[in-house]
Scaffold this motif. Structure first.
Motif, mmCIF file in Angstrom:
data_model
loop_
_atom_site.group_PDB
_atom_site.id
_atom_site.type_symbol
_atom_site.label_atom_id
_atom_site.label_comp_id
_atom_site.label_asym_id
_atom_site.label_seq_id
_atom_site.Cartn_x
_atom_site.Cartn_y
_atom_site.Cartn_z
ATOM 1 N N VAL A 238 -54.492 -20.083 13.860
ATOM 2 C CA VAL A 238 -55.136 -18.993 13.121
ATOM 3 C C VAL A 238 -56.206 -19.596 12.215
ATOM 4 C CG1 VAL A 238 -54.847 -17.106 11.484
ATOM 5 C CG2 VAL A 238 -53.042 -17.586 13.156
ATOM 6 N N VAL A 239 -57.440 -19.091 12.361
ATOM 7 C CA VAL A 239 -58.557 -19.505 11.505
ATOM 8 C C VAL A 239 -59.091 -18.260 10.808
ATOM 9 C CG1 VAL A 239 -60.853 -20.544 11.419
ATOM 10 C CG2 VAL A 239 -59.156 -21.386 13.076
ATOM 11 N N ARG A 240 -59.177 -18.309 9.494
ATOM 12 C CA ARG A 240 -59.717 -17.177 8.745
ATOM 13 C C ARG A 240 -60.710 -17.697 7.711
ATOM 14 N NH1 ARG A 240 -55.775 -13.132 5.622
ATOM 15 N NH2 ARG A 240 -57.181 -12.612 3.941
ATOM 16 N N ASP A 241 -61.882 -17.104 7.710
ATOM 17 C CA ASP A 241 -62.961 -17.563 6.817
ATOM 18 C C ASP A 241 -63.205 -19.057 6.973
ATOM 19 O OD1 ASP A 241 -63.403 -15.023 5.767
ATOM 20 O OD2 ASP A 241 -61.891 -15.286 4.207
ATOM 21 N N GLY A 242 -63.080 -19.552 8.200
ATOM 22 C CA GLY A 242 -63.328 -20.960 8.474
ATOM 23 C C GLY A 242 -62.204 -21.882 8.049
ATOM 24 N N GLN A 243 -61.099 -21.337 7.555
ATOM 25 C CA GLN A 243 -59.965 -22.149 7.114
ATOM 26 C C GLN A 243 -58.863 -22.101 8.166
ATOM 27 O OE1 GLN A 243 -58.701 -21.093 3.087
ATOM 28 N NE2 GLN A 243 -60.739 -20.265 2.668
ATOM 29 N N LEU A 244 -58.342 -23.271 8.495
ATOM 30 C CA LEU A 244 -57.276 -23.366 9.485
ATOM 31 C C LEU A 244 -55.941 -23.076 8.791
ATOM 32 C CD1 LEU A 244 -56.477 -24.030 12.390
ATOM 33 C CD2 LEU A 244 -56.423 -26.455 11.758
ATOM 34 N N LEU A 245 -55.456 -21.852 8.963
ATOM 35 C CA LEU A 245 -54.239 -21.424 8.265
ATOM 36 C C LEU A 245 -52.972 -21.809 9.001
ATOM 37 C CD1 LEU A 245 -55.227 -17.782 7.179
ATOM 38 C CD2 LEU A 245 -55.715 -19.967 6.043
ATOM 39 N N LEU A 246 -53.063 -21.925 10.305
ATOM 40 C CA LEU A 246 -51.843 -22.139 11.088
ATOM 41 C C LEU A 246 -52.199 -22.895 12.361
ATOM 42 C CD1 LEU A 246 -48.818 -21.247 10.866
ATOM 43 C CD2 LEU A 246 -49.396 -19.341 12.377
ATOM 44 N N GLU A 247 -51.401 -23.882 12.695
ATOM 45 C CA GLU A 247 -51.553 -24.632 13.942
ATOM 46 C C GLU A 247 -50.163 -25.102 14.359
ATOM 47 O OE1 GLU A 247 -53.762 -28.629 15.796
ATOM 48 O OE2 GLU A 247 -53.924 -28.151 13.656
ATOM 49 N N GLU A 248 -49.617 -24.476 15.371
ATOM 50 C CA GLU A 248 -48.253 -24.765 15.787
ATOM 51 C C GLU A 248 -48.213 -25.001 17.292
ATOM 52 O OE1 GLU A 248 -45.718 -25.175 13.841
ATOM 53 O OE2 GLU A 248 -46.435 -24.322 11.938
ATOM 54 N N TYR A 249 -47.328 -25.913 17.710
ATOM 55 C CA TYR A 249 -47.173 -26.239 19.121
ATOM 56 C C TYR A 249 -45.710 -26.102 19.536
ATOM 57 C CZ TYR A 249 -51.863 -28.065 18.521
ATOM 58 O OH TYR A 249 -53.212 -28.168 18.232
ATOM 59 N N PHE A 250 -45.503 -25.735 20.792
ATOM 60 C CA PHE A 250 -44.160 -25.463 21.287
ATOM 61 C C PHE A 250 -44.023 -25.949 22.724
ATOM 62 C CE2 PHE A 250 -45.595 -22.138 18.404
ATOM 63 C CZ PHE A 250 -44.610 -22.149 17.419
ATOM 64 N N ASN A 251 -42.775 -26.081 23.143
ATOM 65 C CA ASN A 251 -42.444 -26.379 24.544
ATOM 66 C C ASN A 251 -43.178 -27.608 25.077
ATOM 67 O OD1 ASN A 251 -40.593 -24.155 25.111
ATOM 68 N ND2 ASN A 251 -42.368 -22.826 24.854
ATOM 69 N N GLY A 252 -43.219 -28.648 24.245
ATOM 70 C CA GLY A 252 -43.777 -29.922 24.667
ATOM 71 C C GLY A 252 -45.266 -30.078 24.496
ATOM 72 N N ALA A 253 -45.965 -29.036 24.067
ATOM 73 C CA ALA A 253 -47.408 -29.147 23.846
ATOM 74 C C ALA A 253 -47.695 -29.860 22.530
ATOM 75 C CB ALA A 253 -48.048 -27.769 23.853
ATOM 76 N N ALA A 254 -48.908 -30.405 22.421
ATOM 77 C CA ALA A 254 -49.335 -31.120 21.214
ATOM 78 C C ALA A 254 -50.824 -30.859 21.016
ATOM 79 C CB ALA A 254 -49.057 -32.613 21.351
ATOM 80 N N ALA A 255 -51.357 -31.426 19.937
ATOM 81 C CA ALA A 255 -52.770 -31.200 19.622
ATOM 82 C C ALA A 255 -53.687 -31.667 20.743
ATOM 83 C CB ALA A 255 -53.122 -31.912 18.317
ATOM 84 N N SER A 256 -53.254 -32.667 21.496
ATOM 85 C CA SER A 256 -54.095 -33.215 22.568
ATOM 86 C C SER A 256 -53.932 -32.478 23.896
ATOM 87 C CB SER A 256 -53.765 -34.689 22.780
ATOM 88 O OG SER A 256 -52.395 -34.846 23.143
ATOM 89 N N THR A 257 -52.981 -31.562 23.982
ATOM 90 C CA THR A 257 -52.708 -30.872 25.244
ATOM 91 C C THR A 257 -53.905 -30.036 25.686
ATOM 92 O OG1 THR A 257 -50.331 -30.750 24.787
ATOM 93 C CG2 THR A 257 -51.214 -29.193 26.400
ATOM 94 N N LEU A 258 -54.300 -30.192 26.927
ATOM 95 C CA LEU A 258 -55.330 -29.335 27.510
ATOM 96 C C LEU A 258 -54.625 -28.162 28.202
ATOM 97 C CD1 LEU A 258 -57.844 -31.926 29.029
ATOM 98 C CD2 LEU A 258 -57.875 -30.833 26.777
ATOM 99 N N HIS A 259 -54.811 -26.974 27.657
ATOM 100 C CA HIS A 259 -54.105 -25.798 28.134
ATOM 101 C C HIS A 259 -54.865 -25.139 29.284
ATOM 102 C CE1 HIS A 259 -51.522 -25.853 24.513
ATOM 103 N NE2 HIS A 259 -52.628 -26.263 23.903
ATOM 104 N N ASP A 260 -54.141 -24.863 30.363
ATOM 105 C CA ASP A 260 -54.733 -24.127 31.483
ATOM 106 C C ASP A 260 -54.712 -22.649 31.115
ATOM 107 O OD1 ASP A 260 -55.514 -22.917 33.803
ATOM 108 O OD2 ASP A 260 -54.011 -23.856 35.089
ATOM 109 N N THR A 261 -55.842 -22.164 30.652
ATOM 110 C CA THR A 261 -55.914 -20.811 30.105
ATOM 111 C C THR A 261 -56.295 -19.762 31.147
ATOM 112 O OG1 THR A 261 -58.221 -21.200 29.448
ATOM 113 C CG2 THR A 261 -56.512 -21.670 27.818
ATOM 114 N N ARG A 262 -56.334 -20.171 32.401
ATOM 115 C CA ARG A 262 -56.630 -19.263 33.511
ATOM 116 C C ARG A 262 -57.910 -18.467 33.246
ATOM 117 N NH1 ARG A 262 -52.099 -19.289 37.070
ATOM 118 N NH2 ARG A 262 -51.234 -21.376 36.780
#
Length: 537
Positions: A238-262
């Motif tokens: 979640v980014v609001r007014d340019g501020q990163l309010l929330l960054e959460e990962y689950f089920n083995g994902a991490a900041a470096s994970t490249l997500h297949d977003t279809r």
């Protein structure tokens, strides 16, 4: 939130009848509905421990077959066609509140069943995989209709009501049967340490979040994800007014994970097109396919193909026999992928005369492949190099991965992979009106067109309209309405832009092909994320 959903998918099934009887003139007597924990029946259960996937069956005894009730609803209907004019209507209540309603379609139940069945078993939750309409109905209630959330930990009363339903006007008849069971719902235990909010990875794009959020609500959301209530979620930002309010990962994902977003990747094609038009490589979205291709060289030539515009491709308003929502459609994307030339596949398709007569939206992946090919032909060094120079590099997105067509052109059908904050940068670009760090990347006018409703969606399609490869939608939290435009991909992948709240929300997931993939994201948005991060907005 109560959800009404007609059963729109015909189901072929056989159903074991426990008893049959001739149709009678009156069906006013209330029948009986009981709940059981095994297929064979046994003593009806008034209370059960219930975990997701545990066996749950219902036995329905009626005073008369459903055809008799339909005859009362439509007395002028010939007896021989009653079975085609209506079916059962089910209402699901949890703790007295209506959570979900469904009217079965004509394919749910044979003529013999509708004219004779008065006593039969309905699998609801089952591990046996019965090909019964009732099991599929339960799945829609549980995973798409809010049942999984409503049946949270603790004791709940589940009530099922049965009525006849007439297709012609949507009218329901008198109550045929009602049954209730107390469910002691159990969810997997969660290590409380998993619920702590993770420190965001601040960078030059997004600074520390100083805007307060409801951490308890976010922790409850994390609990639901770890419990599997919300399934296959891999990331939330979640980014609001340019501020990163929330960054959460689950089920083995991490900041470096490249997500297949279809199909989120489709919208990147829209961005590239807007840039190419601004750079003068493409005349505009009114450019027609007849100006790009010699369409007489393709199968099923029709003069109307000459006039199909890039705007038509952007808005999924293409008058060809192509629909990803209809598996029988010649242009369904599943028939495209095995071919050796996806652009030829699309341009070979016949014209749809009904769409020529009355233009309409119809989701058409092959059309976006053509759009990507037009860009590829028109820009210096092709689409992939152009997007890198004009879009990804200016945004500082270094980690991403294209998939390719058989011709090795960057695939605009979908499958573009990025990490969570790379997706957030893309969303923020649109929130900024196309500018990044004071420099224009996409013209503001193009951004406005992309996010605005360009075409209406069919009534049976969720959403509030469609822009240039953006979906329009409104979320409700209490009395507050939050309009948004978003990119959407199979599995529940979303890039949300909330212009009025200066907010971007990213959800990534791997629920590919699952019926709950998109509905569960709507549920977590309305019940958790938006209330948590939109305080005061």
């Amino acid at each position: 939130m109560m959800i009404r959903l007609p059963q729109i998918f015909p189901l072929l099934f056989s159903l074991t009848l426990l008893g049959t009887g001739p149709a009678v003139a009156q069906s006013s007597a209330t029948g009986q509905l009981t709940f059981h924990d095994q297929q064979s029946g046994g003593t009806p259960r008034k209370r059960m421990v219930f975990r997701e996937g545990d066996p749950l069956y219902a036995n329905l005894k009626l005073a008369a077959p459903i055809a008799a009730s339909l005859a009362e609803l439509a007395p002028d209907t010939p007896k021989d066609s009653l079975f085609l004019r209506g079916n059962f209507h089910f209402t699901f209540r949890v703790d007295g509140e209506v959570v979900y309603e469904e009217a079965l379609n004509a394919g749910a139940g044979s003529r013999t069943f509708k004219e004779q069945a008065t006593d039969f078993r309905m699998p609801l939750s089952s591990k046996l995989g019965e090909d019964f309409w009732s099991r599929f109905m339960w799945m829609r209630f549980y995973y798409r209709g809010g049942g999984l959330l409503a049946l949270a930990e603790g004791q709940h009363e589940l009530t099922l009501e049965v009525r006849p339903y007439r297709y012609a006007d949507g009218k329901t008849g008198q109550l045929l049967a009602r049954g209730s069971v107390l469910l002691d719902c159990v969810r997997p235990a969660v290590d409380e340490r998993q619920l702590a909010l993770s420190p965001p990875n601040y960078d030059e794009a997004f600074g520390p979040g100083r805007i307060p959020i409801d951490t308890t609500l976010v922790q409850n959301l994390k609990r639901r994800i770890h419990q599997g209530v919300f399934k296959d979620i891999t990331g939330i930002a979640v980014v609001r007014d340019g501020q990163l309010l929330l960054e959460e990962y689950f089920n083995g994902a991490a900041a470096s994970t490249l997500h297949d977003t279809r199909s989120v990747g489709k919208t990147f094609a829209g961005a590239a097109l807007g840039i190419a038009i601004a750079d003068g490589h493409i005349a505009g979205e009114d450019l027609t396919l007849g100006e790009v291709y010699d369409l007489r060289k393709f199968d099923n030539y029709h003069p109307a193909k000459e006039d199909i515009s890039l705007r038509d491709l952007l808005t999924m308003s293409v008058p060809l026999q192509g629909s990803d929502n209809d598996f029988s459609s010649p242009g369904n994307e599943e028939y495209m992928y095995p071919t050796d030339d996806w652009v030829k596949f699309a341009l070979d398709l016949p014209v749809d005369a009904t769409k020529l007569e009355r233009p309409r939206w119809d989701y058409f992946t092959a059309g976006v492949v053509v759009l990507g090919d037009v860009i590829h032909r028109s820009v210096p060094k092709g689409l992939e190099a152009y997007a890198e120079a004009k879009l990804f590099a200016p945004l500082g997105i270094k980690d991403y991965r294209w998939q390719y067509t058989p011709q090795r052109v960057a695939n605009t059908a979908g499958g573009l992979q990025l990490n969570l904050l790379g997706l957030a940068r893309f969303g923020q670009l649109y929130l900024n009106g196309g500018s990044w760090k004071g420099e224009s990347i996409i013209p503001a006018e193009w951004v406005d067109k992309s996010l605005a409703e360009q075409v209406a969606l069919p009534r049976d399609t969720p959403g509030g309209g469609y822009g240039y490869l953006f979906w329009r939608q409104h979320y409700r939290v209490g009395e507050k309405i939050y309009p948004t435009a978003h990119c959407s991909g199979n599995g529940g992948n979303k890039v949300y832009v909330f212009p009025e709240q200066h907010t971007v929300i990213i959800v990534t997931a791997r629920a590919y092909g699952r019926p709950y993939g998109h509905p569960q994201v709507d549920q977590l948005m309305e019940n958790y994320l938006l209330p948590a991060v939109m305080k005061g907005h």
